[in-house]
Design a protein around this motif. Structure first.
Motif, PDB file in Angstrom:
ATOM      1  N   ASP A  21       0.950  -1.064   0.046  1.00  0.00           N
ATOM      2  CA  ASP A  21      -0.163  -0.088   0.056  1.00  0.00           C
ATOM      3  C   ASP A  21       0.826   1.225  -0.170  1.00  0.00           C
ATOM      4  O   ASP A  21       2.051   1.212   0.243  1.00  0.00           O
ATOM      5  N   ASP A  22       0.323   2.347  -0.399  1.00  0.00           N
ATOM      6  CA  ASP A  22       1.032   3.680  -0.464  1.00  0.00           C
ATOM      7  C   ASP A  22       1.576   4.057   0.911  1.00  0.00           C
ATOM      8  O   ASP A  22       2.803   4.565   0.913  1.00  0.00           O
ATOM      9  N   GLU A  26       5.655   4.321   1.267  1.00  0.00           N
ATOM     10  CA  GLU A  26       6.478   5.797   1.498  1.00  0.00           C
ATOM     11  C   GLU A  26       7.217   5.614   2.754  1.00  0.00           C
ATOM     12  O   GLU A  26       8.410   6.161   2.678  1.00  0.00           O
ATOM     13  N   ARG A  55       5.390   4.319  -9.020  1.00  0.00           N
ATOM     14  CA  ARG A  55       5.102   4.632  -7.581  1.00  0.00           C
ATOM     15  C   ARG A  55       6.466   5.178  -6.746  1.00  0.00           C
ATOM     16  O   ARG A  55       6.276   6.041  -5.959  1.00  0.00           O
TER      17      ARG A  55
END
Length: 232
Positions: A21-22, A26, A55
């Motif tokens: 997931d983002d 990150e 991404r």
């Protein structure tokens, strides 16, 4: 960029075939790790590799592709790591696949961005060992001999001891390291917390952390601090 590899102490390896997931991505890209390596032993396609690269490019971090499939080579990476499985019983994993790539794409290959890796695969239960038919029963001295050939004769810039999925024999890894004069020693396999990261960092030059990212992000992030901020 090739010279920067020589300074890497910690690398996170992300698999295009595994969802992330983002928020987790990150955290990984902003963790202080030296680079992100993209690659996997199965299920890697052009589309999922391209998606993951897009991404990652939102963050200011070196990103390299470890090429495991000709169909999944995506332009735009900083470097392309080319594995040569030194202890494979099938020559296609040592030079055959690379020759096929040169035959198909020779005029388009960015040769200045390629970095060959001499892999020594030692976990018999791993996907990569089964896929490459690796002789995983090498002794400490045999593993060190493979590494010395890679370093002195083949002049490979990276020797990569891979236990993929399990924590390996650090005495063997250290023995491999003692035989190297020029190549940088990468280690991957079974890094699950700060302690295993420290042990591996004491035996090699660069620690590659992968699976734990997907099961315990907090422990994965602690491996960065364990290696880079402890003077190892």
């Amino acid at each position: 960029m090739k010279q920067i590899v020589q300074a890497w102490r910690h690398v996170f390896k992300l698999d295009p075939d595994r969802p992330i997931d983002d928020q987790t991505l990150e955290a990984v890209c902003s963790s202080g790790t030296d680079a992100i390596m993209v690659g996997g032993s199965s299920g890697v396609t052009y589309d999922n590799t391209d998606c993951l690269l897009t991404r990652i490019r939102k963050f200011q971090i070196p990103c390299v592709l470890e090429v495991s499939s000709l169909e999944a080579i995506v332009p735009g990476f900083d470097l392309f790591l080319i594995p040569m499985v030194l202890n494979s019983c099938d020559p296609q994993w040592l030079i055959g696949n690379q020759a096929k790539a040169a035959e198909m794409y020779g005029e388009m290959i960015p040769w200045n961005l390629l970095v060959p890796e001499g892999y020594i695969v030692l976990n018999p239960d791993s996907t990569v060992a089964k896929r490459t038919e690796a002789n995983t029963l090498l002794t400490e001295s045999e593993s060190a001999a493979y590494a010395q050939i890679a370093d002195r004769m083949l002049q490979l810039p990276i020797v990569y001891v891979e236990y993929s999925g399990t924590f390996g024999n650090m005495e063997l890894v250290s023995a491999v390291g003692r035989r190297l004069e020029h190549a940088r020693l990468f280690y991957g396999g079974g890094i699950v917390d700060g302690e295993t990261a420290r042990l591996a960092a004491s035996a090699c030059d660069t620690v590659v952390v992968g699976n734990i990212v997907y099961s315990d992000l907090d422990k994965a992030l602690k491996t960065v601090d364990a290696i880079k901020n402890r003077g190892i």
